[in-house]
Write a protein that holds these residues in place. Sequence first.
Motif, short mmCIF file in Angstrom:
data_model
loop_
_atom_site.label_atom_id
_atom_site.label_comp_id
_atom_site.label_asym_id
_atom_site.label_seq_id
_atom_site.Cartn_x
_atom_site.Cartn_y
_atom_site.Cartn_z
N ARG A 1 2.48 12.23 16.25
CA ARG A 1 1.41 11.74 16.13
C ARG A 1 0.62 11.73 17.31
N ARG B 1 -3.05 -6.56 10.25
CA ARG B 1 -3.09 -6.94 8.94
C ARG B 1 -1.68 -7.85 8.47
N ILE C 1 -9.97 -0.75 6.09
CA ILE C 1 -10.04 -1.16 7.37
C ILE C 1 -11.42 -1.35 7.82
N ASP D 1 -4.42 8.12 18.23
CA ASP D 1 -4.40 7.46 17.27
C ASP D 1 -3.87 6.22 17.14
N HIS E 1 1.31 -5.46 12.23
CA HIS E 1 1.48 -6.12 10.92
C HIS E 1 2.11 -7.47 11.12
N THR F 1 0.83 -1.24 -0.03
CA THR F 1 0.01 0.09 -0.08
C THR F 1 0.78 1.20 -0.10
N ARG G 1 -12.36 2.58 6.95
CA ARG G 1 -11.41 3.20 5.98
C ARG G 1 -11.65 2.81 4.69
N PRO H 1 2.48 2.53 11.57
CA PRO H 1 1.47 3.49 10.51
C PRO H 1 2.11 3.94 9.31
N SER H 2 1.76 4.67 8.66
CA SER H 2 2.37 5.27 7.41
C SER H 2 3.46 6.15 7.72
N SER I 1 -4.45 0.54 3.47
CA SER I 1 -5.37 -0.49 3.54
C SER I 1 -6.76 -0.21 3.73
N THR J 1 -9.60 -3.16 21.27
CA THR J 1 -9.41 -3.59 19.92
C THR J 1 -7.88 -3.39 19.64
N PRO K 1 -9.09 7.10 13.86
CA PRO K 1 -8.64 8.41 13.62
C PRO K 1 -8.32 8.82 12.09
N GLY K 2 -8.30 7.68 11.18
CA GLY K 2 -8.07 7.75 9.86
C GLY K 2 -9.47 8.57 9.48
#
Length: 329
Positions: A58, A121, A183, A62, A67, A35, A195, A142-143, A181, A117, A225-226
């Motif tokens: 950040r 991924r 979500i 958030d 992964h 991604t 998302r 995160p990105s 990705s 939660t 938060p996305g």
Amino acid sequence: MILKTQAASTEPTPAVTRAAAILRAGGLVAFPTETVYGLGAVATDARAVARIFEAKERPHFDPLIVHLGSADWLDRYVASVPPEARRLMERFWPGPLTLVLPKCEDIPDIVTSGLPTVAVRMPAHPVAHALITAVGLPLAAPSANRFGQLSPTTAQAVEEELGSRVDLIVDGGPTQLGIESTIVALGETGPRLLRPGPITMEELCECLGREVMVANGPVATPESPGMLLRHYAPRTPLRVLDSRAITPLPPGRRVGLLAFRSAPPSHGFSAVETLSATGDLREAAANLFAALRRLDAAGVEEIIAEPVPETGLGNAIMDRLRKAAAPRA
Ligand code: TXA
Ligand code: MG
């Protein structure tokens, strides 16, 4: 520092081996996924994860995506896997689908911002897979951009965003999909899209054989938060046109155009980027953030974006454009 690796190699190349050692020692490594580039730390190392928040500036509310190297790891990090989650994993993992599931104790609170939660991924990129496997532990990632900015789709973009705040950037070339990705949360109230992304709503509904709800639209204190109103934004103000009718500009203004297909010949734009000459949404998504980055660097006072058709991947592209266009806080 940037170390190149072969994008298609599933073996631990020297760059990947070096990156794995840095991660195991509590460091931060940016790495390619299918991604966008992620900024990784070992997810079970709360101190290392804290450095991600610092590097990205950040906010701590958030939470991060964890992964995994294999779906078999899931049982160690999530408390339960509902049947619908299994079905989605079987179909879309490895790949650009993140699932929000009840978390286990092994995941520190800093990863989930204290939520019960955790988002998980399994990336499909060979380099991401090789790296996670070499570390042997899940990576919170995160990105690899500063908070609220454009996600990086190249190692150079990571360098521009984070520079020396990251211990190593593993360069596996430009990312294939270009958009973060999809979500999906699986709770008692049924599946909800948090998302939009490369796995489309159509594909999710088809796989589950039922409707997937869209979680409440953009809000100030979102569930994900996305979903913040403003996100994924260039520094230059951006406006999305209502229709695909591009009108010539008044003289004297320096404006950049983000065109979907072909750009009109001479409407006075100072810079023009075309997402896909043939109108292919996949190609458009892959080019989106790099094109916005180039327009941002072009020194224009405003970026005007042409809308793309809101079908399939077009939904995710329009989601990112609208968030980029939202007013600053
Ligand atoms: O494609 C991607 O997902 C990329 C690559 C690097 O994997 N990662 C990414 O991470 O986009 P990030 O942090 O930029 O976006 C993660 C999103 C955030 O909007 C966050 O709020 C949401 O996932 N998220 C994480 N944990 C969550 C949870 N427990 N509940 C709801 N949303 C969650
Ligand atoms: Mg992000």
